[in-house]
Design a protein around this motif. Sequence first.
Motif, PDB file in Angstrom:
ATOM      1  N   UNK A   1       4.164   0.397  17.959  1.00  0.00           N
ATOM      2  CA  UNK A   1       5.522   0.897  17.726  1.00  0.00           C
ATOM      3  C   UNK A   1       5.607   2.319  18.269  1.00  0.00           C
ATOM      4  N   UNK A   2       6.639   2.578  19.065  1.00  0.00           N
ATOM      5  CA  UNK A   2       6.892   3.942  19.564  1.00  0.00           C
ATOM      6  C   UNK A   2       5.620   4.583  20.111  1.00  0.00           C
ATOM      7  N   UNK A   3       4.926   3.820  20.947  1.00  0.00           N
ATOM      8  CA  UNK A   3       3.690   4.280  21.606  1.00  0.00           C
ATOM      9  C   UNK A   3       2.579   4.633  20.632  1.00  0.00           C
ATOM     10  N   UNK A   4       2.580   4.018  19.476  1.00  0.00           N
ATOM     11  CA  UNK A   4       1.524   4.335  18.512  1.00  0.00           C
ATOM     12  C   UNK A   4       1.214   3.148  17.609  1.00  0.00           C
ATOM     13  N   UNK A   5       0.328   3.401  16.661  1.00  0.00           N
ATOM     14  CA  UNK A   5      -0.078   2.382  15.680  1.00  0.00           C
ATOM     15  C   UNK A   5       1.043   2.260  14.640  1.00  0.00           C
ATOM     16  N   UNK A   6       1.437   1.045  14.242  1.00  0.00           N
ATOM     17  CA  UNK A   6       2.454   0.908  13.195  1.00  0.00           C
ATOM     18  C   UNK A   6       2.069   1.745  11.961  1.00  0.00           C
ATOM     19  N   UNK A   7       3.058   2.470  11.446  1.00  0.00           N
ATOM     20  CA  UNK A   7       2.771   3.435  10.382  1.00  0.00           C
ATOM     21  C   UNK A   7       2.055   2.853   9.182  1.00  0.00           C
ATOM     22  N   UNK A   8       2.468   1.641   8.769  1.00  0.00           N
ATOM     23  CA  UNK A   8       1.875   1.089   7.543  1.00  0.00           C
ATOM     24  C   UNK A   8       0.410   0.713   7.749  1.00  0.00           C
TER      25      UNK A   8
ATOM     26  N   UNK B   1       0.854  -1.198   0.000  1.00  0.00           N
ATOM     27  CA  UNK B   1       0.000   0.000   0.000  1.00  0.00           C
ATOM     28  C   UNK B   1       0.889   1.247   0.000  1.00  0.00           C
ATOM     29  N   UNK B   2       0.730   2.124  -0.993  1.00  0.00           N
ATOM     30  CA  UNK B   2       1.602   3.305  -1.041  1.00  0.00           C
ATOM     31  C   UNK B   2       1.227   4.336   0.024  1.00  0.00           C
ATOM     32  N   UNK B   3       2.121   5.280   0.226  1.00  0.00           N
ATOM     33  CA  UNK B   3       1.851   6.353   1.193  1.00  0.00           C
ATOM     34  C   UNK B   3       0.563   7.074   0.825  1.00  0.00           C
ATOM     35  N   UNK B   4      -0.242   7.326   1.821  1.00  0.00           N
ATOM     36  CA  UNK B   4      -1.531   7.971   1.572  1.00  0.00           C
ATOM     37  C   UNK B   4      -1.330   9.367   0.987  1.00  0.00           C
TER      38      UNK B   4
ATOM     39  N   UNK C   1      -2.719   2.464   5.824  1.00  0.00           N
ATOM     40  CA  UNK C   1      -3.780   1.695   5.146  1.00  0.00           C
ATOM     41  C   UNK C   1      -5.156   2.213   5.561  1.00  0.00           C
ATOM     42  N   UNK C   2      -5.313   2.463   6.861  1.00  0.00           N
ATOM     43  CA  UNK C   2      -6.619   2.919   7.347  1.00  0.00           C
ATOM     44  C   UNK C   2      -6.953   4.302   6.783  1.00  0.00           C
ATOM     45  N   UNK C   3      -5.937   5.138   6.595  1.00  0.00           N
ATOM     46  CA  UNK C   3      -6.194   6.464   6.015  1.00  0.00           C
ATOM     47  C   UNK C   3      -6.792   6.344   4.615  1.00  0.00           C
ATOM     48  N   UNK C   4      -6.341   5.344   3.855  1.00  0.00           N
ATOM     49  CA  UNK C   4      -6.898   5.128   2.506  1.00  0.00           C
ATOM     50  C   UNK C   4      -8.366   4.679   2.557  1.00  0.00           C
ATOM     51  N   UNK C   5      -8.819   4.224   3.726  1.00  0.00           N
ATOM     52  CA  UNK C   5     -10.177   3.669   3.811  1.00  0.00           C
ATOM     53  C   UNK C   5     -11.210   4.692   4.282  1.00  0.00           C
ATOM     54  N   UNK C   6     -10.735   5.882   4.640  1.00  0.00           N
ATOM     55  CA  UNK C   6     -11.673   6.889   5.163  1.00  0.00           C
ATOM     56  C   UNK C   6     -12.705   7.249   4.093  1.00  0.00           C
TER      57      UNK C   6
END
Length: 173
Positions: free
Chosen positions: A78-85, A42-45, A89-94
């Motif tokens: 990761x680093x107190x957050x959701x893994x970036x990838x 999945x590419x960067x949003x 992916x979720x950003x693409x689903x908004x």
Amino acid sequence: MKILAISGSLREGSSNHNILKYLSTLVPDTVDYQIYKYLANIPAFDPGLDNDTPPPSVRQLRETLAQSDAVIICTPEYAFGVPGQLKNMLDWLVSSSSLVDKPVMLITASSQGKYAHESLQLTLGALTAKLADETNLLIPFIRSKMDGEGNIVDEEVRKSLDKAFNTFINGIT
Ligand SMILES: Cc1cc2nc3c(=O)[nH]c(=O)nc-3n(C[C@H](O)[C@H](O)[C@H](O)COP(=O)(O)O)c2cc1C
């Protein structure tokens, strides 16, 4: 009935992937259970590309989700957050509304995981996915609960996964 299971970890031998494999052993015959393999593609949003002809991997993801009755997300923190990838992916689903009213079982299996777990509930809430307390699981110290082959050796973890998964399956079938 189709379930798409998504691991937030891309790591070879990932504990989260192993949890999804464990859940596959509990799936009834009437349910088709697929583990999503293309998160890394999945590419960067880019909101500028988020239109009727998005990148092919995003189109394929949206189509797969449209054909799925329910989703399982199983992820580390990761680093107190959701893994970036995964967040990407979720950003693409908004805009695609792919998760609107879709039952989602959320498992955060990590060293601690509390921040990612809370953050994902907010994000999935924004996407109006259907979450339920009984099928949201936070599993801390995950590495110590698996053996070298990725089998869950902690009886309590296995029991809580079995219970939450059965509740999830009963809710969607
Ligand atoms: C870059 C990095 C940052 C991490 N940060 C956290 C963290 O903030 N909280 C946490 O609970 N675990 C953290 N971990 C540990 C992961 O939860 C642990 O490695 C976990 O097993 C990863 O999931 P996996 O086995 O499915 O790959 C981090 C791991 C890495 C590689």
